[in-house]
Design an enzyme around this catalytic site. Structure first.
Site, PDB file in Angstrom:
ATOM      1  N   SER A  49       0.804  -1.226   0.000  1.00 47.39           N
ATOM      2  CA  SER A  49       0.000   0.000   0.000  1.00 47.39           C
ATOM      3  C   SER A  49       0.839   1.279   0.000  1.00 47.39           C
ATOM      4  O   SER A  49       0.286   2.372  -0.153  1.00 47.39           O
ATOM      5  CB  SER A  49      -0.934   0.007   1.220  1.00 47.39           C
ATOM      6  OG  SER A  49      -0.192   0.009   2.414  1.00 47.39           O
TER       7      SER A  49
ATOM      8  N   LYS B 264      -6.484   3.406   8.781  1.00 46.52           N
ATOM      9  CA  LYS B 264      -5.609   4.402   8.174  1.00 46.52           C
ATOM     10  C   LYS B 264      -6.260   5.788   8.194  1.00 46.52           C
ATOM     11  O   LYS B 264      -5.580   6.802   8.418  1.00 46.52           O
ATOM     12  CB  LYS B 264      -5.272   4.000   6.741  1.00 46.52           C
ATOM     13  CG  LYS B 264      -4.413   2.749   6.634  1.00 46.52           C
ATOM     14  CD  LYS B 264      -4.170   2.367   5.182  1.00 46.52           C
ATOM     15  CE  LYS B 264      -3.324   1.101   5.073  1.00 46.52           C
ATOM     16  NZ  LYS B 264      -3.087   0.707   3.661  1.00 46.52           N
TER      17      LYS B 264
END
Length: 842
Positions: A729, A772
């Protein structure tokens, strides 16, 4: 056994191995005359009608607690890495090895000084690879040999061997020794039960003295030094003489063992006779109505009464009565009687039909859940939905819930709260470190000290068949040679199967369909997919600052004030103090560390109160935190607001929640090398390489020369180098920082991003967006760039985060760079017009 698998620390042993390799290259040179039939670099061996030719340099296989003789065929378990490499080398070449015994069997990584020089040349007959990486090898001894030279060859030992055959000796002396040794060996086999009688037929048919002596030596039950001495005997005559001495000594020991065994057997017979007479005496006293004759019948009657009161199912009751009948016909002092009594006690103690009544007042259940936990609306809705269906239908299979979230968010305490809200009993089973399947299914009654599994034990403690059963830390389950507990849980957590759960100890079915199972985990990655498929996963994200403030004010502070022996009038903690505690002394997704810090403050006040120096309520101000609990442990997480070149903000997900990940790129004079540092995993390193390839493919678009990379080195670093990092990511973050450093364009300090990158610049979806996003809000980010494929996940983000942070959906790197770089002019047009980035509407 040849060897056992050994675990090595990669860092510690790799460095020493390279150093050892030099010292092992030629560690000993022993002069030896060439054997008959030996050519330069080759050895020739004849056995019967077979002739073997092989290289004098052979792979070495050290043996632990085993001495290999010629004419001997045995299986060996090979588990050490150098030994596995040696066997594979031999199998790929001429299937010939040199084996020798270790002087000490407890040495895991023997060097040449710890091995006997005299060994045996063997050939590999069969080779089996086992699932754990080890091998099972069937080998046949060909001839004795002496290692003239030991060498370390990359990843295994080799030796330069010289054949060491027996001299051909005949005559009356040899014949007499042969007959005497064979007769003593026959007596030895008859007395030693560990050697099969078929060996006698084998040895009796051997006419060659050398083969006979080696065959007898291989079957002796003696220690390694004694066997090695027989192998090293200089000739057949010497070996036969040594065998006679060894057999004479062993015969004395075996005869003494048989004598002791006979004495023990006589004592056992005596004890059995006394027990039988004692039982007869008890029966006579019972018939005469004297004391001491009714103990057995009373215990049987008590167990029969317990079976009737237990309200067991029909088939279970039949099994219990059958075992009771067995018990009544056997001696109550026998070990088997103790096992049967324990089994019946377990059957009668289980809650076969005992249930607790559920509280179906939905409003009261909601009230109790709100009292114990702040937020967690999704979990509370699922519990009230289950009770609503149960209230309307009267029957409903209990759901299998799995709470997944970082530590300290209240997963375990939520299970207790659920049990209290619906009026059920609560059982907790900690699965962390459980590696034995029997912990779940129980042990079979054939084992000494066997008992049911922890599922059945928990139900017995609960006293009802419908408790709330919490399986804590299900992602920490392990597995080894004793089985896989996760596989055993497949039946427990399957609503279609658990109504007939069979414990190995009980050997009867128990209905688990009414049990409300709740599992907790920090991550789903280590849980088998088949097990995840049986559970309803409910994710618990990390708490926001506002939620932590409410939890601290409503739950943590009153709890710790009472635990420290204080009252509410003794201490006052303002909201700003709690915010400073969260920002400067804790960095977590949950509230566990925050609770410890609050407890520390309460203890400081309790100390003053105990000393008598607390005259009025003590207010804990933000300025007094440093004096009371020490300096701040964490600096402010808000990022710098100035222009930054070669730096980009990424977002990471860990088992403790989300975190901000800063990626730095420096351009240095060099030769085109790409250096990646920061304790990065393989996947993250590949993301950095993909980002570099993307930048090179777009060199013209970024105003760079075509071969710009040949004269520079690129260093990509992720700070906090002691922390392992991996995952795809961070791909677009690396690409953004790289383009910024190459072009000299600063990045926006209030923009964070997450997404996987391809070589063509396409942005692929990622996981953990909820955690996140919370981390981005905590770090003060204003904009978060998210892959368009993750649009469906934005709805799960807390409303407070969605209102404070702008989420921009992107498809490719052009859109990412448009939002992340502070460009003075518009970027150059690409070959195809890029799809514009879209903003997520709150």
């Amino acid at each position: 056994m040849a060897s056992k698998p050994t675990r090595r620390k990669a860092a510690g042993r790799t460095a020493t191995r390279s150093a050892r390799a030099k010292s092992r290259a030629v560690v000993r040179e022993k002069p030896a005359s060439p054997e008959k039939g030996e050519r330069a670099g080759k050895l020739t061996l004849t056995r019967g009608d077979e002739t073997f030719t092989f290289s004098e340099r052979l792979p070495l296989l050290p043996l632990r607690e085993v001495v290999m003789f010629p004419y001997m065929t045995i299986p060996l378990l090979v588990g050490r890495l150098p030994s596995i490499n040696a066997v594979e080398k031999a199998a790929a070449r001429d299937r010939v090895l040199f084996v020798t015994a270790q002087k000490r069997g407890d040495v895991a990584d023997p060097q040449h000084q710890e091995l006997f020089e005299t060994g045996t040349i063997v050939r590999v007959l069969q080779l089996f690879r086992l699932p754990d990486g080890s091998m099972r090898v069937l080998v046949e001894g060909l001839s004795r040999a002496v290692a003239k030279r030991f060498q370390w060859s990359n990843d295994f030992y080799t030796v330069t061997a010289a054949l060491y055959p027996d001299e051909i000796t005949v005559g009356p002396e040899v014949e007499a020794l042969q007959r005497n040794t064979l007769q003593m060996f026959q007596d030895y086999v008859h007395l030693n039960r560990r050697i099969p009688d078929e060996v006698l037929a084998t040895t009796a048919s051997i006419a060659d003295p050398s083969q006979l002596s080696l065959t007898i030596a291989s079957h002796l039950q003696v220690k390694v030094p004694a066997k090695q001495k027989l192998l090293e005997a200089p000739g057949t005559v010497a070996r036969l003489q040594l065998l006679a001495e060894t057999l004479a000594s062993e015969l004395e020991i075996v005869r003494l063992e048989r004598k002791i065994e006979g004495q023990v057997r006589s004592q056992v017979h005596k004890n059995q006779k006394e027990f039988y007479l004692h039982e007869q005496l008890k029966a006579i006293r019972k018939e005469l109505g004297q004391p001491g004759g009714g103990d057995t019948s009373n215990e049987v009657e008590e167990l029969a009464t317990a079976i009737r009161k237990a309200k067991m199912p029909k088939e279970v009751r039949a099994r219990a009565m059958k075992e009771l009948d067995r018990l009544s016909r056997m001696s109550f002092m026998s070990p088997e009687a103790t096992v049967v009594r324990g089994y019946i006690d377990w059957l009668t103690a289980l809650p076969w039909r005992v249930t607790t009544k559920d509280d179906l007042d939905i409003g009261n259940v909601q009230k109790v859940l709100d009292e114990d936990h702040f937020g967690l609306e999704k979990v509370k809705d699922r519990i009230t939905e289950y009770l609503s269906v149960l209230k309307l239908t009267g029957h409903n299979k209990a759901p299998i819930l799995c709470f997944v979230g970082p530590p300290g968010v209240g997963k375990t305490s939520l299970g207790k709260s659920i049990a209290r809200s619906i009026g059920r009993r609560f059982v907790r089973l900690a699965l962390g470190g459980v590696r034995d399947e029997a912990e779940i299914r129980g042990h079979r009654r054939t084992y000494i000290g066997s008992m049911p599994g922890r599922i059945i034990q928990g139900l017995r403690r609960a006293g009802s068949r419908n408790p709330v059963f919490l399986l804590d830390e299900i992602d920490k389950l392990g597995s080894d040679f004793r089985g896989d507990p996760a596989s055993a849980l497949l039946e427990v957590l399957d609503p279609e199967q658990n109504h007939t759960f069979a414990d190995h100890y009980l050997e009867v079915d128990f209905d688990l369909s009414t049990v409300l199972f709740i599992c907790t985990a920090n991550s789903l990655y280590s849980i088998p997919p088949a097990l995840v498929d049986r559970m309803e996963v409910i994710r618990l994200p990390g708490y926001l600052e506002t939620e932590k403030l409410q939890i601290a004010r409503r739950f943590l502070l009153p709890k710790q004030i009472a635990a420290a022996g204080l009252v509410e009038g003794d201490i006052h903690v303002p909201d700003q103090t709690l915010r400073d505690l969260m920002a400067g002394y804790t960095r977590e997704a949950g509230v566990r560390s925050l609770e410890r810090e609050i407890a520390g403050l309460c203890r400081k006040v309790a100390k003053k109160k105990a000393e008598g120096s607390l005259e009025k309520r003590m207010t804990i101000s933000p300025q007094s935190l440093g004096k009371l609990i020490g300096p701040r442990r964490w600096l402010d997480t808000n990022v710098e607001r100035g222009s930054r070149v070669g730096v980009a903000n990424g977002l990471a997900w860990t088992e403790t929640g989300g975190d901000l990940l800063t990626i730095e790129v420096s351009i240095l004079p060099g030769k085109g090398d790409l250096l990646l540092t920061g304790k990065l995993g393989d996947v993250m390193r590949e993301s950095g390489q993909a980002a570099m390839s993307y930048a090179r493919s777009r060199a013209a678009q970024f105003g760079l020369e075509r071969w710009f990379h040949r004269e520079i080195d690129v260093h990509v670093h992720v700070p906090e180098g002691a922390m392992p990092k991996d995952g795809p990511s961070a791909g677009i973050t690396m690409a953004t920082a790289l383009v910024s450093a190459l072009t000299g364009t600063p990045t926006r300090a209030d923009v964070a991003m997450t997404g996987e990158i391809t070589l063509r610049g396409t942005v692929l979806p990622i996981g953990g967006l909820n955690e996140k996003a919370v981390a981005a809000r905590r770090a003060g980010m204003k904009t978060v760039l998210v892959p368009r494929a993750n649009e469906k996940d934005i709805a799960e983000i807390p409303r407070e985060v969605r209102e404070a942070v702008e989420f921009v959906l992107v498809d490719d790197m052009d859109q990412v760079l448009d939002r992340a770089l502070q460009r003075e002019t518009a970027p150059k047009e690409t070959e195809a017009p890029a799809r514009p980035a879209s903003h997520y509407a709150h």
